[in-house]
Design an enzyme around this catalytic site. Structure first.
Site, PDB file in Angstrom:
ATOM      1  N   THR A  25      33.032  97.802  91.038  1.00  0.00           N
ATOM      2  CA  THR A  25      32.957  96.348  90.929  1.00  0.00           C
ATOM      3  C   THR A  25      32.824  95.964  89.463  1.00  0.00           C
ATOM      4  O   THR A  25      32.255  96.707  88.667  1.00  0.00           O
ATOM      5  CB  THR A  25      31.818  95.744  91.788  1.00  0.00           C
ATOM      6  OG1 THR A  25      32.022  94.334  91.915  1.00  0.00           O
ATOM      7  CG2 THR A  25      30.447  96.015  91.214  1.00  0.00           C
ATOM      8  N   CYS A  31      24.710  88.797  88.843  1.00  0.00           N
ATOM      9  CA  CYS A  31      24.892  89.491  90.116  1.00  0.00           C
ATOM     10  C   CYS A  31      24.326  90.904  90.024  1.00  0.00           C
ATOM     11  O   CYS A  31      24.209  91.480  88.943  1.00  0.00           O
ATOM     12  CB  CYS A  31      26.373  89.578  90.472  1.00  0.00           C
ATOM     13  SG  CYS A  31      27.175  87.986  90.739  1.00  0.00           S
ATOM     14  N   HIS A  48      28.145  93.699  96.071  1.00  0.00           N
ATOM     15  CA  HIS A  48      28.132  92.864  94.861  1.00  0.00           C
ATOM     16  C   HIS A  48      27.408  91.574  95.250  1.00  0.00           C
ATOM     17  O   HIS A  48      28.014  90.625  95.752  1.00  0.00           O
ATOM     18  CB  HIS A  48      29.565  92.587  94.404  1.00  0.00           C
ATOM     19  CG  HIS A  48      29.649  91.866  93.092  1.00  0.00           C
ATOM     20  ND1 HIS A  48      30.465  92.297  92.086  1.00  0.00           N
ATOM     21  CD2 HIS A  48      29.038  90.736  92.633  1.00  0.00           C
ATOM     22  CE1 HIS A  48      30.355  91.458  91.051  1.00  0.00           C
ATOM     23  NE2 HIS A  48      29.503  90.506  91.378  1.00  0.00           N
TER      24      HIS A  48
END
Length: 164
Positions: A25, A31, A48
């Protein structure tokens, strides 16, 4: 990290991997990239996570991968369905940065630290140990997680590449 198969995990998404596949990711700022690994079965999972709690959700239907409190149970469920054991699972995570600091900033704007805290609380509920983390700071990260050995590779412009 080179693999025969790279599985991309988008923002507010989650996925699982096995047989040497690698989960990746990008764009982890505030995040959190939360990873789970069953070393005996070599089953890996990655979420994520964008926000700490689904209690603020306004979308219908709910995107369970977007929130720490719903993404982690969903990730565990998918891994167990593939044959992983919750008791064997180990966690690692990266991200949760405080990308912008503003004068007079309130707790509601501390999304990165709150994402980290929410992930830790959910892992504790499942008794899943957090082996290592690369969280905080004020920089973005890209991560790759190997289902072969559970190594989490973290890349950032400011700090280069490291493995945890």
């Amino acid at each position: 990290m080179i693999s025969e198969k790279l599985i991309k995990v988008a923002m507010a998404d989650l996925n699982i991997a096995s047989n040497g596949e690698v989960l990746k990711t990008t764009g982890l700022g505030s995040c959190v990239g939360l990873t789970l690994f069953d070393p005996a079965k070599r089953i890996a999972g990655m979420a994520h996570v964008m926000l700490p709690s689904s209690s603020i959700a306004r979308e219908t239907p709910l995107n369970v991968a977007k929130y720490a409190d719903t993404a982690i149970p969903e990730l565990i469920e998918r891994m167990v369905a593939l044959g992983a054991s919750i008791r064997a699972m180990q966690a690692k995570m990266a991200g949760g940065a405080q990308m912008f600091t503003l004068p007079g900033q309130t707790d509601s704007l501390r999304i990165g630290p709150r994402n980290v805290e929410s992930c830790l609380m959910k892992l504790e509920q499942y008794n899943i140990p957090l082996l290592s983390q690369d969280t905080g700071g004020n920089f973005g990260r890209t991560i790759e997680f190997s289902s072969n050995d559970g190594i989490l590779t973290i890349r950032s412009v400011q700090h280069g590449i490291k493995e945890i």
